[in-house]
Motif scaffolding. Sequence first.
Motif, PDB file in Angstrom:
ATOM      1  N   ILE A  52      -2.517   1.660   0.422  1.00  0.00           N
ATOM      2  CA  ILE A  52      -2.683   2.079  -0.969  1.00  0.00           C
ATOM      3  C   ILE A  52      -2.477   3.585  -1.050  1.00  0.00           C
ATOM      4  O   ILE A  52      -3.078   4.347  -0.288  1.00  0.00           O
ATOM      5  CB  ILE A  52      -4.092   1.701  -1.483  1.00  0.00           C
ATOM      6  CG1 ILE A  52      -4.229   0.177  -1.557  1.00  0.00           C
ATOM      7  CG2 ILE A  52      -4.369   2.351  -2.833  1.00  0.00           C
ATOM      8  CD1 ILE A  52      -5.639  -0.305  -1.866  1.00  0.00           C
TER       9      ILE A  52
ATOM     10  N   LEU B 273       1.425   0.812  -3.675  1.00  0.00           N
ATOM     11  CA  LEU B 273       1.427   0.847  -2.222  1.00  0.00           C
ATOM     12  C   LEU B 273       2.523   1.770  -1.713  1.00  0.00           C
ATOM     13  O   LEU B 273       3.502   2.046  -2.420  1.00  0.00           O
ATOM     14  CB  LEU B 273       1.635  -0.571  -1.667  1.00  0.00           C
ATOM     15  CG  LEU B 273       0.648  -1.631  -2.162  1.00  0.00           C
ATOM     16  CD1 LEU B 273       0.984  -2.985  -1.550  1.00  0.00           C
ATOM     17  CD2 LEU B 273      -0.785  -1.234  -1.855  1.00  0.00           C
TER      18      LEU B 273
ATOM     19  N   ASN C 152       5.523  -1.419  -3.486  1.00  0.00           N
ATOM     20  CA  ASN C 152       4.961  -2.612  -4.115  1.00  0.00           C
ATOM     21  C   ASN C 152       3.631  -2.276  -4.785  1.00  0.00           C
ATOM     22  O   ASN C 152       3.132  -1.153  -4.661  1.00  0.00           O
ATOM     23  CB  ASN C 152       4.773  -3.724  -3.075  1.00  0.00           C
ATOM     24  CG  ASN C 152       6.095  -4.320  -2.650  1.00  0.00           C
ATOM     25  OD1 ASN C 152       6.969  -4.563  -3.467  1.00  0.00           O
ATOM     26  ND2 ASN C 152       6.237  -4.550  -1.351  1.00  0.00           N
TER      27      ASN C 152
ATOM     28  N   ALA D 209      -0.461  -3.767  -5.574  1.00  0.00           N
ATOM     29  CA  ALA D 209      -1.543  -4.706  -5.253  1.00  0.00           C
ATOM     30  C   ALA D 209      -2.421  -4.813  -6.496  1.00  0.00           C
ATOM     31  O   ALA D 209      -2.672  -3.817  -7.177  1.00  0.00           O
ATOM     32  CB  ALA D 209      -2.365  -4.204  -4.070  1.00  0.00           C
TER      33      ALA D 209
ATOM     34  N   GLU E 168       0.563 -17.282  -1.800  1.00  0.00           N
ATOM     35  CA  GLU E 168       0.434 -16.492  -3.015  1.00  0.00           C
ATOM     36  C   GLU E 168      -0.639 -17.088  -3.928  1.00  0.00           C
ATOM     37  O   GLU E 168      -0.900 -18.286  -3.893  1.00  0.00           O
ATOM     38  CB  GLU E 168       1.772 -16.451  -3.774  1.00  0.00           C
ATOM     39  CG  GLU E 168       2.855 -15.738  -3.008  1.00  0.00           C
ATOM     40  CD  GLU E 168       4.203 -15.809  -3.698  1.00  0.00           C
ATOM     41  OE1 GLU E 168       4.919 -14.802  -3.651  1.00  0.00           O
ATOM     42  OE2 GLU E 168       4.532 -16.866  -4.285  1.00  0.00           O
TER      43      GLU E 168
END
Length: 79
Positions: A4, A29, A33, A35, A59
């Motif tokens: 992160i 991230l 990407n 989170a 997922e």
Amino acid sequence: MSQIIRRIGVPPSARGSAGGGNCPDIFELADGNFAVIGTDVTDKFDGQLPADASRASYERIVVITRDTLIKAKGDIPEA
């Protein structure tokens, strides 16, 4: 796995969370990407996905509040 690098939007305490830490949240991230911390609703919505949508067994479908996403809008990169 990536790490992160920053929160997207405002912290839960700024959205009215009394505890300030156990609410939906969005994080960017290091690999680009995102989170998301949300309520797991996979069992409820799995059968409602459109025909052209699917999820892998690893997922989950999560819900975040509208307020969480709206307050994150300004921090979401254009590209």
